[in-house]
Design a protein around this motif. Structure first.
Motif, PDB file in Angstrom:
ATOM      1  N   ARG A 175       0.836  -1.196   0.000  1.00 55.53           N
ATOM      2  CA  ARG A 175       0.000   0.000   0.000  1.00 55.53           C
ATOM      3  C   ARG A 175       0.874   1.249   0.000  1.00 55.53           C
ATOM      4  O   ARG A 175       1.908   1.301   0.660  1.00 55.53           O
ATOM      5  N   GLN A 297      -4.026  -3.947  10.561  1.00 55.44           N
ATOM      6  CA  GLN A 297      -5.133  -4.223   9.645  1.00 55.44           C
ATOM      7  C   GLN A 297      -6.207  -3.143   9.750  1.00 55.44           C
ATOM      8  O   GLN A 297      -6.741  -2.679   8.738  1.00 55.44           O
ATOM      9  N   ALA A 298      -6.512  -2.718  10.980  1.00 57.59           N
ATOM     10  CA  ALA A 298      -7.508  -1.656  11.165  1.00 57.59           C
ATOM     11  C   ALA A 298      -7.043  -0.352  10.522  1.00 57.59           C
ATOM     12  O   ALA A 298      -7.834   0.362   9.885  1.00 57.59           O
ATOM     13  N   GLU A 301      -7.364  -0.577   6.740  1.00 63.30           N
ATOM     14  CA  GLU A 301      -8.758  -0.515   6.280  1.00 63.30           C
ATOM     15  C   GLU A 301      -9.326   0.896   6.351  1.00 63.30           C
ATOM     16  O   GLU A 301     -10.176   1.269   5.541  1.00 63.30           O
TER      17      GLU A 301
END
Length: 312
Positions: A175, A297-298, A301
């Protein structure tokens, strides 16, 4: 006393989110008052029989059976420099839940529950001599009360992983996150260091605040400046001096220049009451400490994808 605690939880829940916290007061060996957030306390019992565990950390007094579950018992008095309580029959056991784990703490005696305004809780001056295992102090009816940094005690016994897994590092590396800035808010030096390192592994710039009041002032300042310096996401502890994480989230949602910010609450508080408060203050997520991959991960997202600038 366990039943009394449960009966009063609804009252304490109504205070949460308005920068007030219910504290259970106790002593460890002299007249000094200590406190712990009542949301973390499941039950208070007389010290049960303890099973000794050879070769374990010196602060582990043993283990005991708690409602059919074997839990570790930590000598909180010894952890804060008092005489050990493992062999004191009059000691009490506070059964607590931190980061979805259950453990007991030995204390000398229990006092009462009190409500504290967040602005009265301040970082302890170094000349008080509490050290790193106390993260806030206030006055209760004129007497000094010290809030125990239980996370620090637990980390000294069994340190949580501080690194992202190889798989999550690969996911983050795919990312384009470099232009993003994240605000990290936590009063614990150990946690701040861990999270700054985590965000470095994700190539995310981190702006650090030590409590909710400092964070809110900094966010408002940045929002009034260059948009390039703005914060996209806030990762905040819940229990902090001056302004707690619930109240910080509520203030962010009420400020026109901040209300679009994403907020992740990151705390050792867990359970259904915390889950209800996360929804009440309109946080975007909750991750229990300390689970690096779940927090990463949070963050992935909630951080928006970068906007591509078309070529001329």
């Amino acid at each position: 006393m366990g039943g009394t605690l449960l009966e009063k939880v609804e009252q304490h829940t109504r205070l949460a989110g308005h920068n007030r916290v219910a504290m259970l007061l106790f002593r460890l060996g002299d007249e000094q008052l200590f406190g712990i957030n009542v949301f973390k306390v499941r039950e208070v019992l007389r010290r049960p029989p303890l099973e000794r565990m050879p070769g374990v950390h010196a602060l582990l007094a043993g283990s005991c059976d708690y409602r059919g579950q074997t839990i570790p018992v930590i000598d909180l008095a010894a952890a804060l420099g008092y005489a050990p309580l493992r062999d004191v029959e009059s000691a009490h056991l506070m059964v607590t839940e931190f980061s979805r784990s259950v453990q007991g703490f030995l204390v000398a005696d229990l006092q009462r529950m009190v409500h504290c305004a967040g602005e009265t809780l301040v970082a302890p001056p170094s000349n008080l001599g509490f050290g790193a295992r106390v993260n806030a102090v206030t006055r209760i009816d004129g007497a000094l009360m010290a809030v125990v940094d239980v996370e620090h005690v637990l980390a000294s016994i069994d340190a949580a992983p501080a690194e992202l897994s190889v798989q999550m590092q690969r996911v983050a590396g795919a990312r384009s996150l470099a232009p993003r800035r994240v605000m990290l808010v936590d009063d614990s030096l150990i946690v701040r260091r861990r999270l700054v390192n985590l965000f470095k592994q994700m190539n995310i710039e981190c702006v650090v605040a030590t409590d909710g009041r400092e964070a809110l002032d900094r966010l408002l300042e940045l929002a009034a400046g260059d948009p390039a310096d703005g914060i996209r996401l806030v990762v905040s502890d819940i229990e902090m001096p001056r302004l707690d994480g619930y109240a910080l989230t509520r203030a962010i949602r009420e400020a026109p220049s901040l209300r679009q910010l994403k907020v992740v609450l990151h705390s050792s508080l867990s359970g259904i009451f915390n889950e209800a408060m996360v929804k009440e203050v309109k946080a975007d997520g909750f991750v229990a400490k300390f689970q690096p991959d779940l927090l990463a991960q949070a963050v992935l997202e909630l951080l928006p994808e970068p906007v591509e600038t078309p070529a001329d």
